[in-house]
Design a protein around this motif. Structure first.
Motif, mmCIF file in Angstrom:
data_model
loop_
_atom_site.group_PDB
_atom_site.id
_atom_site.type_symbol
_atom_site.label_atom_id
_atom_site.label_comp_id
_atom_site.label_asym_id
_atom_site.label_seq_id
_atom_site.Cartn_x
_atom_site.Cartn_y
_atom_site.Cartn_z
ATOM 1 N N GLY B 49 0.438 -0.876 -0.083
ATOM 2 C CA GLY B 49 0.318 0.204 0.123
ATOM 3 C C GLY B 49 0.963 0.861 0.523
ATOM 4 O O GLY B 49 2.436 0.814 0.117
ATOM 5 N N PHE B 50 -0.345 2.616 0.331
ATOM 6 C CA PHE B 50 0.668 3.713 -0.065
ATOM 7 C C PHE B 50 1.949 4.090 1.449
ATOM 8 O O PHE B 50 1.538 3.521 2.239
ATOM 9 C CB PHE B 50 -0.379 4.844 -0.276
ATOM 10 C CG PHE B 50 -0.827 4.258 -1.273
ATOM 11 C CD1 PHE B 50 -0.534 5.355 -2.904
ATOM 12 C CD2 PHE B 50 -2.018 3.873 -1.040
ATOM 13 C CE1 PHE B 50 -1.009 4.995 -3.635
ATOM 14 C CE2 PHE B 50 -3.025 3.659 -2.561
ATOM 15 C CZ PHE B 50 -2.900 3.940 -3.572
ATOM 16 N N MET B 51 2.736 4.144 0.809
ATOM 17 C CA MET B 51 3.924 5.286 1.814
ATOM 18 C C MET B 51 3.183 6.141 2.591
ATOM 19 O O MET B 51 3.028 6.893 2.411
ATOM 20 C CB MET B 51 5.019 5.671 0.546
ATOM 21 C CG MET B 51 6.171 5.153 1.913
ATOM 22 S SD MET B 51 8.121 6.079 0.970
ATOM 23 C CE MET B 51 7.476 7.747 1.270
ATOM 24 N N GLU B 52 3.701 5.995 3.722
ATOM 25 C CA GLU B 52 3.226 7.326 4.899
ATOM 26 C C GLU B 52 4.864 8.471 4.347
ATOM 27 O O GLU B 52 5.767 7.683 4.245
ATOM 28 C CB GLU B 52 2.801 6.963 5.659
ATOM 29 C CG GLU B 52 1.301 6.192 5.872
ATOM 30 C CD GLU B 52 0.726 5.972 6.844
ATOM 31 O OE1 GLU B 52 1.511 6.286 8.209
ATOM 32 O OE2 GLU B 52 -0.251 5.235 7.018
ATOM 33 N N ILE B 53 4.276 9.757 4.603
ATOM 34 C CA ILE B 53 5.302 10.994 4.016
ATOM 35 C C ILE B 53 6.172 10.712 5.297
ATOM 36 O O ILE B 53 7.555 10.833 5.231
ATOM 37 C CB ILE B 53 5.049 11.919 4.411
ATOM 38 C CG1 ILE B 53 5.509 12.815 3.316
ATOM 39 C CG2 ILE B 53 4.819 12.733 5.430
ATOM 40 C CD1 ILE B 53 5.631 12.344 2.361
ATOM 41 N N GLY B 54 5.954 10.428 7.099
ATOM 42 C CA GLY B 54 6.794 9.679 7.996
ATOM 43 C C GLY B 54 8.319 8.781 7.703
ATOM 44 O O GLY B 54 8.432 8.758 8.695
ATOM 45 N N GLU B 55 8.121 7.697 6.363
ATOM 46 C CA GLU B 55 8.645 6.408 6.781
ATOM 47 C C GLU B 55 8.866 6.194 6.207
ATOM 48 O O GLU B 55 9.079 6.655 5.119
ATOM 49 C CB GLU B 55 7.122 4.889 6.782
ATOM 50 C CG GLU B 55 6.332 5.052 5.938
ATOM 51 C CD GLU B 55 5.203 3.979 5.619
ATOM 52 O OE1 GLU B 55 5.262 4.019 7.504
ATOM 53 O OE2 GLU B 55 4.760 4.523 5.353
ATOM 54 N N THR B 56 10.084 4.945 6.042
ATOM 55 C CA THR B 56 11.159 4.831 4.623
ATOM 56 C C THR B 56 10.095 3.943 4.006
ATOM 57 O O THR B 56 9.081 3.551 4.602
ATOM 58 C CB THR B 56 12.277 3.918 4.926
ATOM 59 O OG1 THR B 56 12.321 3.094 6.332
ATOM 60 C CG2 THR B 56 13.546 5.535 6.617
ATOM 61 N N LEU B 57 10.844 3.316 3.128
ATOM 62 C CA LEU B 57 10.016 2.287 2.611
ATOM 63 C C LEU B 57 10.046 1.224 2.826
ATOM 64 O O LEU B 57 8.934 0.811 2.876
ATOM 65 C CB LEU B 57 10.914 2.257 0.328
ATOM 66 C CG LEU B 57 10.997 3.093 -0.450
ATOM 67 C CD1 LEU B 57 11.627 3.509 -1.258
ATOM 68 C CD2 LEU B 57 9.355 3.127 -0.454
#
Lengths: 254, 254
Positions: B49-57
């Motif tokens: 799913g979609f990556m959140e802005i505050g996390e790494t891949l």
DNA sequence: CCAAAAGTGTTCTTTATACACCCATGT
DNA sequence: ACATGGGTGTATAAAGAACACTTTTGG
């Protein structure tokens, strides 16, 4: 209004960075551009930039490479991603790292020129890069990743030859292997592995065919004006290579 | 107003997809979830799913894996990216593919449950996937990439053991090698490669130490209620492995 | 006893490793 | 002649491949 593109959820910017390895006949070097603008103005960085919405990542890498260095027509391979949250001070940026290979002639080409975003370009010995030359962003990590990808593929694919001109000497080939695998090889054994062992070749004629043949072909030409016995020039023989791969995997390593 | 996040240039959405390989003692399978919503409603897709802005891949991949399947605590490795322009009918999406490995016990765990976005989950034989089972998006390509990454790492790192429970038989280990490398091995030779050749071991005592030792240790336990000679259970011996790697690279392949 | 799969031994071929030797060039 | 590096030969060790033999279980 900040910008024209609106999304329901925040999105990171997506970029590609290119690690271009070049062999100058002696050392393996990496191509950097000196940044014209902030952040990291004046620092060395990998050529690369933001992906456009209508292109793939590989297309992006190719385009940015041309724009920033003028380099065209080399194969780019993906090596991994960089996604640390704080890796770019401006905004959230995720980058995909590609690497490409250039031969001595390619490195010397007049077509390599610093693009608009760059003040100049510079080749740096990969060993210096990996032992701490200060670079912009997390580009040292990018080089480390690309170098590992390259080393790993060395035993599986004939990639070393992409670092060489069409004609090359065994010595040059061996140098590349030694740098990429960080070890030395016995000169004589390396030679036999690559061009084939004359002794085994004789046995081949007697018995049915065994294994052992090299993947290089002698061009007949030799180096000129050497201070010693002139080295022969060889070429990588794709046909021999394919034939060997059909029988069973040819291992490029030791 | 379309959304709350504005950017000067268009940005693709960034997602991760997880290819979870599981070994059930006989086959290597891949975990899919049946999509609850459009697009590709009802089709099989990889968890992701979609990556959140505050996390790494990688954090994203781990989070999505837990959310959609409940799977936690396995190592995820990156295998490549998917960035075809038309790969998602909704919007421009670039995806990074990760893969992880599960042992027979792990696969059977009650903790695996279909998450909110999924109707159910399903394990499918990797060979069936690679020979054309229809999946959502370009997820077949994702599996292909992950499978290749896994195969490639097999000769360099002790990854096969992550597909096995702590105790396992040589037969099971050999099965994994055969599936991942798409070839067969001689039972006797495989055995000696992994546990060590008793014949060489005798020589070792006489001469100074040569090479050849395996990386498995006999647990003393055996399979119960077999219709034939019971197979011994072995464990992967990290200490032996490290010792061998210090002398020189241990090659897991043939 | 037999069948079946696990485990061991034996032999041969192919690679890997080490190192000695000869060859061609410029000084 | 000799220094320098290119190329070949040879001997030994290790690894790979093929296959025969032995062992332990259930029927």
């Amino acid at each position: 209004m900040e910008g024209s593109y609106n999304y329901k959820y925040p999105r990171p910017a997506l970029t590609t960075d290119c690690v271009i390895f070049g062999f100058d006949g002696d050392k393996v070097k990496v191509l950097f551009v000196k940044r014209r603008d902030e952040p990291f103005k004046g620092k060395l960085a990998l050529p690369g930039g933001f992906m456009e919405i209508g292109e793939t990542l590989e297309e992006c890498a190719k385009r940015e490479l041309v724009e920033e260095t003028g380099i065209e027509g080399i194969k780019l391979r993906e090596s991994g991603t960089l996604s640390d949250v704080e890796r770019d001070p401006r905004t959230r940026v995720v980058s995909v790292v590609y690497y490409g290979l250039m031969s001595p002639n390619g490195m010397m080409s007049e077509d390599i020129v610093a693009g608009s975003d760059a003040e100049s370009f510079k080749w740096i010995d990969v060993n210096d890069v990996l032992s701490g030359t200060k670079l912009a962003f997390d580009h040292e990590k990018a080089v480390r990743m690309a170098f590992k990808s390259l080393s790993d593929s060395l035993n599986r694919e004939p990639v070393a030859f992409e670092l060489l001109d069409e004609r090359f000497t065994i010595k040059q080939l061996q140098r590349i292997y030694e740098i990429l695998l960080d070890r030395t090889f016995d000169r004589a054994n390396f030679h036999k592995k690559m061009v084939g062992d004359p002794a085994s070749a004789k046995k081949l004629k007697k018995n049915g065919r065994k294994k052992n043949t090299g993947i290089l072909t002698d061009t007949g030409e030799v180096m000129k004006e050497t201070k010693h016995k002139p080295a022969k020039y060889y070429v990588f023989d794709w046909q021999k290579y394919k034939d060997l791969m059909e029988i069973e995997d040819f291992n490029f390593g030791f």
